[in-house]
Design a protein around this motif. Structure first.
Motif, mmCIF file in Angstrom:
data_model
loop_
_atom_site.group_PDB
_atom_site.id
_atom_site.type_symbol
_atom_site.label_atom_id
_atom_site.label_comp_id
_atom_site.label_asym_id
_atom_site.label_seq_id
_atom_site.Cartn_x
_atom_site.Cartn_y
_atom_site.Cartn_z
ATOM 1 N N TRP A 284 -13.146 -0.643 -5.432
ATOM 2 C CA TRP A 284 -11.978 -0.276 -6.038
ATOM 3 C C TRP A 284 -11.875 0.585 -7.299
ATOM 4 C CZ3 TRP A 284 -7.761 -2.515 -4.092
ATOM 5 C CH2 TRP A 284 -7.974 -3.439 -3.240
ATOM 6 N N LEU B 124 -2.968 -5.038 -5.513
ATOM 7 C CA LEU B 124 -3.408 -5.204 -4.326
ATOM 8 C C LEU B 124 -4.761 -5.988 -4.324
ATOM 9 C CD1 LEU B 124 -2.438 -1.693 -3.189
ATOM 10 C CD2 LEU B 124 -1.474 -3.868 -2.432
ATOM 11 N N ARG B 125 -5.511 -5.437 -5.296
ATOM 12 C CA ARG B 125 -6.899 -6.378 -5.406
ATOM 13 C C ARG B 125 -6.788 -7.747 -5.514
ATOM 14 N NH1 ARG B 125 -11.851 -4.180 -9.626
ATOM 15 N NH2 ARG B 125 -13.359 -5.513 -8.652
ATOM 16 N N VAL C 48 -5.915 0.014 2.081
ATOM 17 C CA VAL C 48 -5.556 0.901 1.048
ATOM 18 C C VAL C 48 -6.004 2.298 1.266
ATOM 19 C CG1 VAL C 48 -5.848 1.072 -1.323
ATOM 20 C CG2 VAL C 48 -5.831 -1.173 -0.396
ATOM 21 N N ILE D 234 0.917 -1.100 -0.059
ATOM 22 C CA ILE D 234 0.135 -0.063 0.192
ATOM 23 C C ILE D 234 0.795 1.255 0.036
ATOM 24 C CG2 ILE D 234 -2.006 -0.941 1.111
ATOM 25 C CD1 ILE D 234 -1.039 -0.031 3.818
ATOM 26 N N THR E 15 -5.977 -7.630 -0.700
ATOM 27 C CA THR E 15 -5.754 -6.611 0.368
ATOM 28 C C THR E 15 -6.858 -5.894 0.680
ATOM 29 O OG1 THR E 15 -3.523 -6.143 -0.666
ATOM 30 C CG2 THR E 15 -4.256 -4.464 0.759
ATOM 31 N N THR F 49 -9.692 -3.415 1.467
ATOM 32 C CA THR F 49 -9.665 -1.809 1.075
ATOM 33 C C THR F 49 -9.486 -0.875 2.243
ATOM 34 O OG1 THR F 49 -12.062 -2.178 1.252
ATOM 35 C CG2 THR F 49 -11.151 -2.537 -0.860
ATOM 36 N N LEU G 97 1.599 2.235 -3.389
ATOM 37 C CA LEU G 97 0.566 2.664 -4.185
ATOM 38 C C LEU G 97 0.571 4.272 -3.767
ATOM 39 C CD1 LEU G 97 -2.153 2.144 -5.614
ATOM 40 C CD2 LEU G 97 -3.185 1.993 -3.396
ATOM 41 N N LEU H 13 -2.672 -0.918 -7.639
ATOM 42 C CA LEU H 13 -4.095 -1.107 -7.444
ATOM 43 C C LEU H 13 -4.623 -2.449 -7.700
ATOM 44 C CD1 LEU H 13 -6.110 0.344 -5.416
ATOM 45 C CD2 LEU H 13 -7.223 1.208 -7.584
#
Length: 333
Positions: A321, A235-236, A245, A213, A240, A242, A216, A232
């Motif tokens: 997302w 991570l999705r 994030v 993160i 991960t 949300t 990001l 991103l």
């Protein structure tokens, strides 16, 4: 004397010093640096080696006793001290200072530390190491420097690729230096020396990027929309949460907003960063973003983050997302 792990081979070729400190968060580079120092020491006649791991309840007297004794069969030896936590404590800190003040010319000392925070780097024991030793930084390779690092590694095995392929490799290996190293070695096993094509590399290399993160948020502050979207997506795919994030990007947005407000009131940018206790490794990111962005954009971004928080909590509908992507794209160049 501070040097990077990349500069270490040239330094070792010019002669050894009595104290080396390897510190940083890139395990691969730290291991390679320590191996290089030990190999150079063995070649120079340091035939004995004692290893100490300073964890909880470590007896620091053992370090002093080792330095005061050589075996009957060795004239020179290596003392290999590892402090996994990077926190020797009060007793250990004093023991290190006493040890450094009485180093033997027949002993080469290698101390391995993780990446240290600002307070540890300002401690008396660490500044003593800095004064007397060669400080080898083994920090992770930032994304912008990764293509050059990969190119240099390929050159070692007499292979090369074009700049587009270097960028492709960097994208696939970002945040996972050890896996990058393994993929580069794989190319040496699969293909002969010389120039490799993009197709050869693409077909051989797995996507081994490890997303986090904080990278990001770094991409967002740099205004790098392509990198932000890629991280991103990663991570999705990794599942991960949300909420984590959003927390990471929101923290930096809030900090950036406070910095811009301080500057608007006539304050100094550097003072604002210090007052807000922005970590040194992120000060450059915040500063560059502050020069590039205006406060109204930050206000709108914070409002969007607040709406997104409600979406995550189930208080409003929306694609979390997708909204995270839109939040990050506000900062694109």
């Amino acid at each position: 004397m501070p040097i990077s792990s990349e500069e270490l081979p040239r330094h070792l070729a010019s002669g050894l010093k009595p104290l080396y400190v390897v510190h940083g968060d890139a395990l691969l580079l730290a291991v390679e640096a320590a191996d290089s120092i030990r190999a150079a020491a063995r070649a120079a006649g340091y035939s004995e080696r004692e290893t100490f791991i300073a964890e909880q309840h470590f007896k620091w007297a053992e370090l002093r006793n080792s330095a005061q004794s050589l075996s009957l069969f060795a004239e020179r030896k290596i003392i290999d001290l590892r402090i996994p936590s990077g926190k020797p404590g009060t007793e250990g800190g004093q023991a290190l200072q006493d040890y450094i003040a009485n180093m033997s010319p027949d002993i080469l000392t290698l101390i391995s530390l993780p990446k240290l925070d600002w307070s540890a780097q300002k401690s008396q024991w660490f500044t003593a190491l800095e004064r007397h030793g060669v400080m080898v930084s083994a920090d992770d390779i930032p994304r912008q420097a990764l293509p050059r690092w990969i190119g240099a590694r390929l050159k070692r095995q007499e292979q090369s690729v074009d700049p587009v392929t270097l960028e492709f490799l960097a994208d696939r290996c970002e945040g996972n230096l050890l896996a990058a190293f393994q993929e580069i070695q794989k190319l040496a096993l699969l293909f002969p020396t010389g120039q490799l094509s993009f197709e050869q590399v693409r077909d051989a290399v797995m996507d081994v990027a490890r997303y986090d993160i904080f990278k990001l948020s770094e991409a967002m502050l740099n205004g790098d929309a392509t990198r932000f979207a890629r991280i991103l997506d990663g991570l999705r795919a990794e599942g991960t949460a949300t909420v984590l994030v959003l927390w990471a990007v929101s923290e930096d947005i809030r900090t950036l907003g406070k910095v811009l407000q301080a500057v608007q009131r006539g304050g100094n940018l550097g003072n604002a960063l210090r007052d807000l206790r922005v970590r040194r490794d992120r000060q450059g990111l915040i500063e560059n973003a502050a020069h590039r962005l205006k406060f109204p954009l930050i206000e709108r971004a914070l409002q969007q983050a607040a709406r997104l928080d409600k979406t995550i909590k189930g208080l409003r509908q929306g694609d979390v997302w997708d909204e995270l992507l839109q939040l990050g794209l506000r900062f694109s160049k």
